[in-house]
Design an enzyme around this catalytic site. Structure first.
Site, PDB file in Angstrom:
ATOM      1  N   GLY A  30       0.808  -1.221   0.000  1.00  0.00           N
ATOM      2  CA  GLY A  30       0.000   0.000   0.000  1.00  0.00           C
ATOM      3  C   GLY A  30       0.841   1.271   0.000  1.00  0.00           C
ATOM      4  N   GLN A  31       0.147   2.387   0.182  1.00  0.00           N
ATOM      5  CA  GLN A  31       0.794   3.702   0.089  1.00  0.00           C
ATOM      6  C   GLN A  31       1.965   3.831   1.063  1.00  0.00           C
ATOM      7  OE1 GLN A  31      -1.472   6.896   1.746  1.00  0.00           O
ATOM      8  NE2 GLN A  31      -0.284   8.495   0.727  1.00  0.00           N
ATOM      9  N   ILE A  67      -2.519  -9.073   0.855  1.00  0.00           N
ATOM     10  CA  ILE A  67      -3.740  -9.842   0.597  1.00  0.00           C
ATOM     11  C   ILE A  67      -3.748 -10.227  -0.880  1.00  0.00           C
ATOM     12  CG2 ILE A  67      -5.232  -8.952   2.446  1.00  0.00           C
ATOM     13  CD1 ILE A  67      -6.326  -6.917   0.381  1.00  0.00           C
ATOM     14  N   TYR A  77     -14.123   6.567   8.612  1.00  0.00           N
ATOM     15  CA  TYR A  77     -12.665   6.499   8.744  1.00  0.00           C
ATOM     16  C   TYR A  77     -12.232   7.066  10.103  1.00  0.00           C
ATOM     17  CZ  TYR A  77      -7.740   7.399   7.513  1.00  0.00           C
ATOM     18  OH  TYR A  77      -6.372   7.433   7.481  1.00  0.00           O
ATOM     19  N   LYS A 122     -10.538   5.380  13.448  1.00  0.00           N
ATOM     20  CA  LYS A 122      -9.227   5.839  13.926  1.00  0.00           C
ATOM     21  C   LYS A 122      -9.271   6.171  15.424  1.00  0.00           C
ATOM     22  CE  LYS A 122      -6.714   5.195  10.367  1.00  0.00           C
ATOM     23  NZ  LYS A 122      -5.749   4.079  10.445  1.00  0.00           N
TER      24      LYS A 122
HETATM   25  N1  SER Z   1      -4.796  10.541   3.945  1.00  0.00           N
HETATM   26  C1  SER Z   1      -5.942  10.064   4.674  1.00  0.00           C
HETATM   27  C2  SER Z   1      -7.180  10.328   3.917  1.00  0.00           C
HETATM   28  O1  SER Z   1      -7.235  11.321   3.231  1.00  0.00           O
HETATM   29  C3  SER Z   1      -6.038  10.723   5.997  1.00  0.00           C
HETATM   30  O2  SER Z   1      -5.288  10.063   6.947  1.00  0.00           O
HETATM   31  O3  SER Z   1      -8.104   9.581   4.026  1.00  0.00           O
END
Ligand code: SER
Length: 318
Positions: A11-12, A35, A143, A147
């Site tokens: 990933g990033q 994965i 999201y 978190k």
């Molecule tokens: N870079 C993420 C997003 O934009 C934030 O943590 O979802």
């Protein structure tokens, strides 16, 4: 850190963190967890072991931890903010049920765990300027909800079971290596690509919207340094504010135009991303990270822009 499992290694963040740890850790192994469908390739595959490690499969995680005698897990599996709004149940499954699996394995096998938090853990009631380390966290995005819950659950496992959990709240991360996918801060990566390729950039975030941002080398440095910090100095654990720069789209475009004056931009504001962006801090106060583990970023907007453009020009032969 000796034997490390990076979950989300393609990933990033994971693609770069795995390479960095392999360069820097001697006498141990760095396992690239992935994965199916996101297999490591090239030097990421050739540079060390790779294993399927889906956070939703606790038995598999335990087997990989045993096989490689893993002492540290970097848990980088997550759906970013805009995608998580489209698939909230999947985001919960990966970010929360997955985390619980990891923390249980960590408790049983005495493994340290880094699970990043984010500027996304804050919400509209949070002070936006110099956002304090300890403050109101009432995000409205899925999201963000995951978190905040990640921070709480990670602290819970530390206080109740002594699991060595630590983390940072990442700003929007900018890199020339692996593109993010479906985040609110992605625009600040994509505009560099458009500028170098000579394409018009369609910006989904409105002018005047400031967010904390960070260049990837600083983010990777933070991820390594927090896990190596002296635990006796840590008053906080999950998670530390870290900051290096804050800008709005116009400020970023002006900086890029200093090198690429031909950059063309138009705005098509995405209401989902815009609402999320407006609820995030403009600038976090990272004094606790500086005091407790000597956090110090190296890149500002100038230095990042020079480096990003140089790398992308080389990649695209411009
Ligand atoms: N870079 C993420 C997003 O934009 C934030 O943590 O979802």
């Amino acid at each position: 850190m000796k034997n490390v499992l990076v979950i989300g290694s393609t990933g990033q963040i994971g693609s770069e963190l795995t390479r960095k740890l392999r360069r820097e850790i001697s006498g141990g192994q760095v396992v690239a967890g992935y994965i199916p469908g996101a297999e490591p390739k090239g030097d990421l595959l050739a540079g060390g072991p790779a294993e399927i490690a889906d956070v939703r499969d606790a038995a598999r995680l335990a087997a990989v931890v045993d096989q490689y005698q893993i002492d540290t897990i970097y848990n980088l599996a997550a759906l970013l903010s805009a995608v998580a709004e489209k698939k909230p149940l999947l985001a919960w499954d990966i970010q929360m049920n997955g985390l619980l699996n990891i923390l249980e394995v960590a408790r049983e096998k005495k493994v340290a765990v880094f699970t990043p938090s984010s500027i996304g853990s804050f919400g509209p009631e949070t002070p936006r300027i110099d956002t304090p380390q300890d403050t109101i966290q009432r995000p409205r995005s899925m999201y963000g909800v995951t978190k905040v819950a990640t921070e709480l659950l990670s602290d819970y496992y530390f206080h109740k079971y002594g699991v060595d959990t630590r983390s940072v709240r990442f700003p929007g991360l900018i890199s020339h290596v692996t593109l993010p996918g479906g985040g609110t801060t992605d625009y600040a990566v994509e505009v560099y690509y458009a500028a170098v390729k000579g394409e018009t950039f369609v910006c989904p975030i409105a002018p005047g919207t400031y967010m904390d941002m960070m260049y990837m080398p600083d983010a990777l440095k933070a991820a390594v340094e927090i896990m190596e910090a002296d635990p006796a100095r840590l008053i906080h654990r999950n998670s530390f504010n870290i900051a290096s720069m804050s800008f709005d789209p116009e400020m970023l475009f002006a900086k890029i135009r200093e090198t690429i004056p031909s950059l063309q931009v138009c705005y098509e504001v995405d209401p989902v991303r815009q609402a999320i962006a407006e609820s995030w801090p403009d600038r976090m106060d990272d004094s606790c990270a500086r005091a407790e583990w000597d956090w110090k970023p190296s890149y500002d907007l100038d230095a990042m822009t020079t480096d990003m453009i140089a790398h992308l020009k080389e990649r695209f032969g411009k």
